[in-house]
Design a protein around this motif. Structure first.
Motif, PDB file in Angstrom:
ATOM      1  N   VAL C  93       1.089  -1.090   0.283  1.00 11.34           N
ATOM      2  CA  VAL C  93      -0.052   0.075   0.043  1.00 11.34           C
ATOM      3  C   VAL C  93       0.844   1.379   0.085  1.00 11.34           C
ATOM      4  O   VAL C  93       0.788   2.169  -0.776  1.00 11.34           O
ATOM      5  N   VAL C  94       1.992   1.327   0.788  1.00 12.27           N
ATOM      6  CA  VAL C  94       2.882   2.605   0.784  1.00 12.27           C
ATOM      7  C   VAL C  94       3.428   2.782  -0.406  1.00 12.27           C
ATOM      8  O   VAL C  94       3.626   3.694  -1.029  1.00 12.27           O
ATOM      9  N   LEU C  95       3.954   1.481  -1.028  1.00 11.57           N
ATOM     10  CA  LEU C  95       4.381   1.600  -2.504  1.00 11.57           C
ATOM     11  C   LEU C  95       3.639   2.077  -3.454  1.00 11.57           C
ATOM     12  O   LEU C  95       3.865   2.990  -4.354  1.00 11.57           O
ATOM     13  N   LEU C  96       2.335   2.053  -3.425  1.00 12.54           N
ATOM     14  CA  LEU C  96       1.246   2.501  -4.184  1.00 12.54           C
ATOM     15  C   LEU C  96       1.177   3.949  -3.917  1.00 12.54           C
ATOM     16  O   LEU C  96       0.939   4.881  -4.937  1.00 12.54           O
ATOM     17  N   GLN C  97       0.964   4.283  -2.606  1.00 13.25           N
ATOM     18  CA  GLN C  97       0.673   5.733  -2.476  1.00 13.25           C
ATOM     19  C   GLN C  97       1.872   6.469  -2.885  1.00 13.25           C
ATOM     20  O   GLN C  97       1.568   7.689  -3.203  1.00 13.25           O
ATOM     21  N   GLU C  98       3.249   6.041  -2.819  1.00 12.55           N
ATOM     22  CA  GLU C  98       4.233   6.967  -3.424  1.00 12.55           C
ATOM     23  C   GLU C  98       4.762   6.550  -4.854  1.00 12.55           C
ATOM     24  O   GLU C  98       5.636   6.954  -5.168  1.00 12.55           O
ATOM     25  N   GLY C  99       3.561   6.090  -5.591  1.00  9.62           N
ATOM     26  CA  GLY C  99       3.854   6.012  -7.133  1.00  9.62           C
ATOM     27  C   GLY C  99       4.944   4.998  -7.575  1.00  9.62           C
ATOM     28  O   GLY C  99       5.422   5.410  -8.497  1.00  9.62           O
ATOM     29  N   GLN C 100       5.496   4.249  -6.679  1.00 12.89           N
ATOM     30  CA  GLN C 100       6.660   3.321  -7.114  1.00 12.89           C
ATOM     31  C   GLN C 100       5.864   1.884  -7.752  1.00 12.89           C
ATOM     32  O   GLN C 100       6.917   1.277  -8.509  1.00 12.89           O
ATOM     33  N   HIS C 233      13.466   8.979   7.759  1.00 19.33           N
ATOM     34  CA  HIS C 233      12.925   8.658   6.405  1.00 19.33           C
ATOM     35  C   HIS C 233      11.958   7.743   6.531  1.00 19.33           C
ATOM     36  O   HIS C 233      10.949   7.697   5.630  1.00 19.33           O
ATOM     37  N   LEU C 234      11.759   6.884   7.442  1.00 25.05           N
ATOM     38  CA  LEU C 234      10.810   5.731   7.610  1.00 25.05           C
ATOM     39  C   LEU C 234       9.612   6.153   8.484  1.00 25.05           C
ATOM     40  O   LEU C 234       8.573   5.554   8.249  1.00 25.05           O
ATOM     41  N   ALA C 235       9.594   7.454   9.061  1.00 18.08           N
ATOM     42  CA  ALA C 235       8.661   7.697   9.957  1.00 18.08           C
ATOM     43  C   ALA C 235       7.525   8.081   9.128  1.00 18.08           C
ATOM     44  O   ALA C 235       7.609   8.621   8.185  1.00 18.08           O
ATOM     45  N   GLY C 236       6.284   7.188   9.798  1.00 18.57           N
ATOM     46  CA  GLY C 236       5.134   7.310   8.942  1.00 18.57           C
ATOM     47  C   GLY C 236       5.082   6.459   7.676  1.00 18.57           C
ATOM     48  O   GLY C 236       3.981   6.452   7.159  1.00 18.57           O
ATOM     49  N   ARG C 237       6.140   5.676   7.535  1.00 17.45           N
ATOM     50  CA  ARG C 237       6.174   4.961   6.234  1.00 17.45           C
ATOM     51  C   ARG C 237       6.176   3.216   6.833  1.00 17.45           C
ATOM     52  O   ARG C 237       6.198   2.554   6.189  1.00 17.45           O
ATOM     53  N   CYS C 238       6.918   3.184   7.937  1.00 20.34           N
ATOM     54  CA  CYS C 238       7.318   1.824   8.389  1.00 20.34           C
ATOM     55  C   CYS C 238       5.998   1.081   8.650  1.00 20.34           C
ATOM     56  O   CYS C 238       5.140   1.625   9.562  1.00 20.34           O
ATOM     57  N   VAL C 239       6.179  -0.097   7.921  1.00 18.72           N
ATOM     58  CA  VAL C 239       5.124  -0.944   8.434  1.00 18.72           C
ATOM     59  C   VAL C 239       5.070  -2.062   9.562  1.00 18.72           C
ATOM     60  O   VAL C 239       4.365  -2.868   9.933  1.00 18.72           O
ATOM     61  N   GLY C 240       6.172  -1.847  10.246  1.00 18.27           N
ATOM     62  CA  GLY C 240       6.429  -2.843  11.294  1.00 18.27           C
ATOM     63  C   GLY C 240       6.759  -4.068  10.817  1.00 18.27           C
ATOM     64  O   GLY C 240       6.412  -5.117  11.745  1.00 18.27           O
ATOM     65  N   CYS C 241       7.168  -4.739  10.008  1.00 16.89           N
ATOM     66  CA  CYS C 241       7.579  -5.997   9.434  1.00 16.89           C
ATOM     67  C   CYS C 241       8.772  -6.526   9.947  1.00 16.89           C
ATOM     68  O   CYS C 241       8.880  -7.605  10.203  1.00 16.89           O
ATOM     69  N   GLY C 242       9.746  -5.492  10.551  1.00 19.23           N
ATOM     70  CA  GLY C 242      10.769  -6.112  11.432  1.00 19.23           C
ATOM     71  C   GLY C 242      11.889  -6.741  10.526  1.00 19.23           C
ATOM     72  O   GLY C 242      12.893  -7.309  11.301  1.00 19.23           O
ATOM     73  N   GLU C 243      11.774  -6.673   9.194  1.00 17.88           N
ATOM     74  CA  GLU C 243      12.856  -7.483   8.386  1.00 17.88           C
ATOM     75  C   GLU C 243      14.285  -6.654   8.510  1.00 17.88           C
ATOM     76  O   GLU C 243      15.197  -7.379   8.669  1.00 17.88           O
ATOM     77  N   CYS C 244      14.395  -5.342   9.128  1.00 19.73           N
ATOM     78  CA  CYS C 244      15.564  -4.696   9.103  1.00 19.73           C
ATOM     79  C   CYS C 244      16.267  -5.317  10.287  1.00 19.73           C
ATOM     80  O   CYS C 244      17.272  -5.722  10.218  1.00 19.73           O
ATOM     81  N   GLY C 245      15.671  -5.493  11.376  1.00 17.85           N
ATOM     82  CA  GLY C 245      16.262  -6.142  12.764  1.00 17.85           C
ATOM     83  C   GLY C 245      16.662  -7.794  12.261  1.00 17.85           C
ATOM     84  O   GLY C 245      17.806  -8.075  12.594  1.00 17.85           O
ATOM     85  N   ARG C 246      16.098  -8.134  11.140  1.00 15.60           N
ATOM     86  CA  ARG C 246      16.126  -9.710  10.971  1.00 15.60           C
ATOM     87  C   ARG C 246      17.324  -9.729  10.276  1.00 15.60           C
ATOM     88  O   ARG C 246      18.078 -10.748  10.265  1.00 15.60           O
ATOM     89  N   ALA C 247      17.491  -8.602   9.231  1.00 14.35           N
ATOM     90  CA  ALA C 247      18.601  -8.580   8.515  1.00 14.35           C
ATOM     91  C   ALA C 247      19.870  -8.285   8.816  1.00 14.35           C
ATOM     92  O   ALA C 247      20.974  -8.671   8.267  1.00 14.35           O
ATOM     93  N   CYS C 248      19.948  -7.859  10.030  1.00 17.23           N
ATOM     94  CA  CYS C 248      21.397  -7.040  10.563  1.00 17.23           C
ATOM     95  C   CYS C 248      22.207  -8.403  10.899  1.00 17.23           C
ATOM     96  O   CYS C 248      21.848  -9.218  11.585  1.00 17.23           O
ATOM     97  N   PRO C 249      23.225  -8.419  10.225  1.00 17.06           N
ATOM     98  CA  PRO C 249      24.250  -9.583  10.418  1.00 17.06           C
ATOM     99  C   PRO C 249      24.902  -9.216  12.052  1.00 17.06           C
ATOM    100  O   PRO C 249      25.626 -10.249  12.612  1.00 17.06           O
ATOM    101  N   MET C 250      24.806  -8.185  12.500  1.00 18.97           N
ATOM    102  CA  MET C 250      25.304  -8.059  13.960  1.00 18.97           C
ATOM    103  C   MET C 250      24.416  -8.010  14.945  1.00 18.97           C
ATOM    104  O   MET C 250      24.804  -7.597  16.266  1.00 18.97           O
ATOM    105  N   ASP C 251      23.121  -8.499  14.487  1.00 18.50           N
ATOM    106  CA  ASP C 251      21.966  -8.630  15.629  1.00 18.50           C
ATOM    107  C   ASP C 251      21.653  -7.492  16.565  1.00 18.50           C
ATOM    108  O   ASP C 251      21.566  -7.376  17.582  1.00 18.50           O
ATOM    109  N   PRO C 281      -0.158  10.408   2.838  1.00 18.85           N
ATOM    110  CA  PRO C 281       0.748  10.031   3.782  1.00 18.85           C
ATOM    111  C   PRO C 281       1.115  11.145   5.106  1.00 18.85           C
ATOM    112  O   PRO C 281       0.995  12.196   4.733  1.00 18.85           O
ATOM    113  N   VAL C 282       1.315  10.731   6.148  1.00 15.54           N
ATOM    114  CA  VAL C 282       1.237  11.595   7.440  1.00 15.54           C
ATOM    115  C   VAL C 282       2.454  12.704   7.469  1.00 15.54           C
ATOM    116  O   VAL C 282       1.928  14.006   7.634  1.00 15.54           O
TER     117      VAL C 282
END
Lengths: 666, 155, 296
Positions: C93-100, C233-251, C281-282
């Motif tokens: 949905v966010v990608l649609l809102q932002e024309g991507q 940059h993610l404020a108001g756009r983050c959907v809380g999927c948590g992938e960033c934390g999961r991807a971090c190799p340094m935990d 978008p907010v």
């Protein structure tokens, strides 16, 4: 290679008494990029400026920093100076070491240190300034006026008399607006129609004026100097080229509906001319009430018309026009009688609003100028006028003052007394606001000559019993509750913006306040401009306003338009936004936040796939240089000339470097 | 902290707060000298990256000055700024930086007195908080894990 | 998980691919060596048989839409089918809102989801973000697999912000110490950025040199700025999927930062990213009554 010149001003003793200007110049001479650094008593003086000009030439400077007063004071001075040299004026910056430094600090050491840092900051900034050229935008020498009341008419007249072709759009069938509805006007009691009609005719006959009545503004595109507007001519069903204005169709029409012009006090036909002096004075057919259009029967007007001017096949027509400026003069309305239950919710027939009473006074009105009670046609012997109905009321109405009611109420009471000499007139008021020329004297006439009784207090209730209206109010000066048995009551209802004003404003991208009145660019210094360049305001659409002020403002708006259209090109400051398309992701957050609509979508070809993609483009003709688009542009694709990313970064960087120096020094 | 002089960077909008600061000057309203002013056209121009960079480079406090709501010369810049800066302050706080170090003020061109008072207030406040050490400490920080690794490597 | 979801998913994907309605279905397939799952790009009805859907399906596949390989495919006019849980659909949905992406460029196969496993969790341990999930049924889909109402699909109980609240209830100094310790391990690999569907800028602000708002070296002093600016940059756009934390190799639990900010934004401005493609978008708008007590 940067070759910056730093010029530190003493400003007499204004700076030099507190800041060690020699030390500043000395420190600046060692800044990277600085090739010349001096101090002088008065930089803005003739010899001072001459010195700067000479130095620019001799030392082949690529940038100049004048350390002196606030740039808000003299930046234009020094930029104008640069224009006379080889140096681009936008390569000149000012370091504020007076208002922000010498004038507000006592400690010489602190002030000098701050001055040195400030100069360093501006040197770093100017090293990253780009030479900019003023932006030139072509201008269409034609104007559009929206609204055909006195303000619109005046603005249009000023424009056509100055040689500018002007289109005027009015949504009702005739121009004239509310002023055409008035009987006698304050403070002179001269006849409204008599002073208005000559202007209406002058305009309609002027070769440079194009009038579209019974028409609306359908759409606006473009920007200052280059608007493209769409005008929707609503279907009149009457061919005005053939129509001779004989009026037979109106006679024969069987359908009667309440007349807007008479504010419901009389009827009109479905095919009608709103009032006798209408311009144009040819009829239109109101399809919403016409029997032919609603029921498929009748057709009497078409049959009777001797020149076959009636055309039921007529359709709305849209025409496009290019104009350089737009004047909004959409006028006002009043809120009517139904807001207050205390005053009968509009159901008491003998309680009228100000405009209805006005029509009643008018010789060409529903009662031919006789003041009578709508209920039984009798002449009222006691009339109560109530001011501030819906104005100055935080709870139910509007908090503001409607400005014209004190004056027109005095006028109404006088008109009544002139027509019914033995009648009694009472005015309930909170204040009497009579600030214009001759206004106070006018109100006093009502009291002294016409013996109108002014009661200071509010009316808490009006109710009707056996045909008499009981008006209960307070007389605060005597301290009593009073009850008046009246035959007629007139409410001075609050002035509001015309219906549909806000939506029209959205088409033009101008702001309206919560009451629908349009917002001016600055309440004191720019009363006829709006936040959108090229769109101006005239008359009561901006705020409640009487005729003299509306006319003044209309001429003011016209003069702004004439200024705008006086040259072939519009010159604008080049401190505008610019998009680096390589970085733009086409998210158009910039478009969403720009208050001026400067962001446009341009089609580009994606280099890898050949697909058509959209990128942002900031129109330099519209951009006002606020920079609101920058924080929302995540990749940093858009930059702002004059306050660019590099410039601001370098200012921060330099300042905080000197913090480090302080640290190390400890 | 006897020797601590707070270093404050202020981003002032040209039409209101910068002019207000000018007025403080014109009316000779004295105030502390610890603030350095960077002129911007509008408070809406100020991006979080600018605030963060100022802190990173050694500022102990940052001020943004804008027009009162409804008065923005550019219509709505200050409204966007307000929303953005509310959020940035919450973020700074979450990451362990006192949100009071980042001050926002609405100061009109007529409020020279207010600017002078604001400078003094913010300088006093930041002085009370002490120097901002977060970024410097980050620069020196080595996590316990890395220390373990280094220890093993050294042995 | 819903018992017949997987088979219905494969059926739907086969149909889409066989009829040529889409060029590829982006979904989950069995992981290497049979363990867990990994993203699968099924280009034929045959390959669609490899699609799975179970509690190991943590990945937010929407990230492939705003980046390669699907971005160019969609620009060339190809349609993409995508398997999306609720949180993933929010990202779409966010990608649609932002024309991507364009609405008709994607066919969203929405999956009713009862929660996925947290990073490094035991069998039954669902991720924090799944607790009390409000998008068990995705907010956007073209086909819906699994019927939330009929079969009573329910997310794990609890507060999805429990870990965030725990962090924000610590005294600020402790939080500062925590993040100093955590971020000192950051090696600026940008895995968090790459994993996030919302980080789609082809030239990211981190790449900018003129000016260099974010230090490029992985020296710790500049690391905090990166995380602060990314969070903004993610404020108001983050959907809380948590992938960033999961991807971090340094935990490093970087998802805590953006999920915290998302909750603040929701509380202050009544806006939750990715629920309504028509919403503004907010941070592209403002409220006249936005909180302003902090302003002097």
């Amino acid at each position: 290679m940067a070759r910056i010149g730093v010029f530190v001003c003493h400003c007499g003793s204004n700076i030099a008494a507190t800041v060690d200007v020699r030390a500043v110049a000395e420190a600046a001479s060692r800044f990277p990029g600085v090739v010349h650094s001096v101090e002088y008593r008065y930089m803005c003086s003739d010899p001072g400026q001459k010195m700067i000009a000479e130095t620019i030439r001799e030392k082949d400077l690529t940038g100049v920093v004048v350390a002196a007063c606030s740039p808000r004071m003299h930046e234009p001075t020094f930029r104008r100076l640069a224009e006379k040299t080889e140096l681009n004026p936008f390569l000149v910056e000012m370091a504020n070491i007076r208002e922000h430094c010498s004038w507000v600090h006592d400690d010489r050491g602190e002030a000098t240190a701050k001055a040195i840092e400030t100069v360093r900051m501006l040197v770093e900034k100017v090293r990253r300034n780009s030479p900019l050229e003023q932006i030139r935008v072509p201008v269409t020498r034609r104007a559009l006026v929206v609204g055909g009341g006195i303000a619109g008419i005046q603005a249009a007249l000023d424009l056509v008399n100055a040689g500018v072709e002007t289109i005027l759009i009015e949504r009702s069938p005739s121009i004239g607006g509310k002023m055409a509805m008035l009987d006698e006007t304050f403070p002179t009691l001269d006849c409204s129609q008599c002073i208005l009609t000559p202007k209406m005719v002058e305009l309609s006959q002027h070769p440079l004026a194009r009038l579209y009545t019974y028409a609306e503004l359908d759409g606006v595109e473009g920007y200052v100097g280059n608007f493209k507007v769409k005008v929707r001519q609503k279907a009149r069903s009457v061919d005005h080229d053939k129509c001779t204005g004989c009026g037979l169709c109106i006679e024969k029409c069987p359908s009667r509906v309440p007349s807007e012009f008479e504010r419901g006090l009389a009827d009109r036909k479905s095919i009608y001319v709103p009032f006798p002096q209408a311009v144009p004075d040819k009829p239109v057919l109101d399809r919403e009430t016409c029997i032919w259009f609603t029921q498929g029967k009748c057709g009497a007007c078409r049959e009777i018309c001797p020149v076959e001017a009636i055309d039921y096949e007529d359709a709305d027509e849209i025409s496009e026009h290019e104009v350089g400026a737009i004047v909004v003069a959409t006028g006002y309305d009043i809120i009517g009688r139904s807001l207050y239950g205390e005053y009968g919710y509009g159901k008491l027939v003998d309680v009228l609003d100000g405009l209805q009473f006005e029509r009643m006074c008018s010789a060409s009105g529903p009662t031919s100028g006789r003041i009578v009670r709508p209920s039984d046609g009798e002449v009222p012997k006691t009339v109560v006028f109530i001011q501030c109905v819906g104005s100055r009321d935080d709870s139910k109405g509007r908090p503001y003052c409607s400005k014209i009611c004190c004056m027109y109420t005095a006028k109404h009471s006088m008109l009544y007394k002139h027509k019914v000499e033995d009648g009694k007139a009472y005015v309930f008021y909170i204040d009497v606001r009579a600030g214009g020329k001759g206004y106070e004297e006018f109100v006093n006439r009502a009291v002294d000559e016409d013996r109108v009784v002014y009661l200071r207090g509010r009316v808490s209730r009006i109710y009707e019993r056996d045909g008499t209206l009981f008006v209960k109010g307070a007389d605060t000066l005597s301290g009593h509750q009073i009850e008046i048995r009246a035959d007629l009551v007139v409410l001075a209802s609050a002035v509001t913006a015309a219906e549909g004003a806000r939506e029209l404003g959205q088409k033009l991208r101008i702001i309206s306040d919560r009451y629908g009145f349009f917002t001016e660019a600055h309440p004191k210094l720019r009363p006829v401009e709006t936040n959108t360049a090229g769109v101006f305001l005239a008359g009561a659409c901006q705020a409640p306003r009487d005729i003299p002020d509306s006319v003044s403002q209309a001429s003011a708006a016209a003069s702004k338009v004439l200024g705008l259209l006086s040259a072939d090109e519009l010159v604008r400051e080049p401190l505008v936004a610019r998009v680096n398309e390589d970085l733009c992701t086409g998210c158009f957050a910039c478009e969403a936040v720009c208050p001026y609509g400067a962001a446009e979508r341009v089609k580009r070809e994606d280099p890898r796939t050949g697909a058509e993609i959209e990128k942002a483009y900031m129109n330099p003709g519209v951009c006002e240089g606020c920079g609101a688009c920058l924080p929302v542009c995540r990749p940093g694709a858009v930059d702002l000339m004059g306050f660019s990313e590099n410039q601001i970064y370098s200012e921060i960087n330099v300042l905080t470097e000197s913090f480090k120096v302080e640290d190390e020094a400890k | 902290m006897a020797d601590f002089r707070p270093r404050i960077v202020a981003f002032l909008c040209n039409w209101c707060s910068y002019a207000g600061a000018d007025l403080a000057g014109t009316t000779r309203k004295k105030h502390r000298a610890d603030v350095r002013i960077i002129r911007v056209p509008c408070s809406g121009r100020v991006a979080p990256a600018m605030i963060v960079k100022a802190f990173e480079k050694g500022a102990d406090g940052v001020v943004v000055g804008g027009c009162h709501p409804g008065d923005c010369h550019y219509v709505s810049g200050n409204y966007h700024a307000r929303r953005r800066f509310y959020t940035l302050r919450k973020l700074l706080d979450f990451m362990g930086i006192e949100e009071e170090r980042f001050q926002v003020t609405w100061c009109s061109a007529a409020e020279g007195d207010k600017w002078a008072e604001t400078v003094n207030r913010v300088c006093d406040l930041v002085e009370g908080l002490g120097p901002l050490t977060t970024f410097r400490e980050m620069g020196e920080a080595v996590s316990s894990e890395m220390r373990e690794i280094k220890k093993v490597a050294d042995e | 998980m819903q018992t017949n979801s997987e088979s219905r998913l494969r059926e739907e994907a086969r149909k889409l691919l066989a009829t040529g309605a889409v060029e590829v279905v982006v979904g989950y397939g069995r992981g290497h060596g049979g363990e867990g799952v990994r993203p699968l790009f099924a280009k034929s009805a045959d390959e669609a048989g490899g699609l799975v859907f179970n509690e190991a399906c943590v990945h937010n596949l929407a990230t492939y839409l705003s980046k390669e390989p699907c971005r160019q495919m969609m620009l060339r006019g190809g349609r993409v089918g995508i398997v999306a849980k609720g949180c993933d659909a929010r990202a779409i949905v966010v990608l649609l809102q932002e024309g991507q992406i364009s609405r008709d460029g994607v066919h969203v196969i929405g999956m009713v989801c009862e929660g996925v496993r947290g990073a490094g969790a035991e069998d039954d341990d669902k991720a924090f973000k799944c607790r009390g999930c409000g998008v068990v049924t995705p907010p956007l889909y073209d086909t819906l697999i699994g019927d939330g109402d009929a079969t009573g699909a329910a997310p794990p109980e609890g507060d999805p912000l429990e870990d965030v609240n725990e962090m924000s209830s610590l005294p600020r100094e402790e939080r500062g110490d925590f993040w100093r310790e955590q971020l000192s391990r950051c090696i600026k690999c940008y895995a968090c950025r790459q994993a996030c569907p919302m980080c789609y800028c082809e030239t990211c602000i981190t790449e900018k040199s003129e000016p260099q708002w974010i230090d490029k070296p992985s020296h710790p002093r500049g690391v905090l700025a990166y995380h602060l600016i990314r969070a903004m940059h993610l404020a108001g756009r983050c959907v809380g999927c948590g992938e960033c934390g999961r991807a971090c190799p340094m935990d490093i639990p970087v998802d805590l930062i953006s999920r915290y900010l998302a909750a603040e934004v929701e509380g202050a401005f009544d806006y939750r990213a990715g629920m309504d493609p028509e919403a503004t978008p907010v941070f592209r708008t403002y409220g006249e009554d936005d909180p302003g007590d902090f302003i002097g």
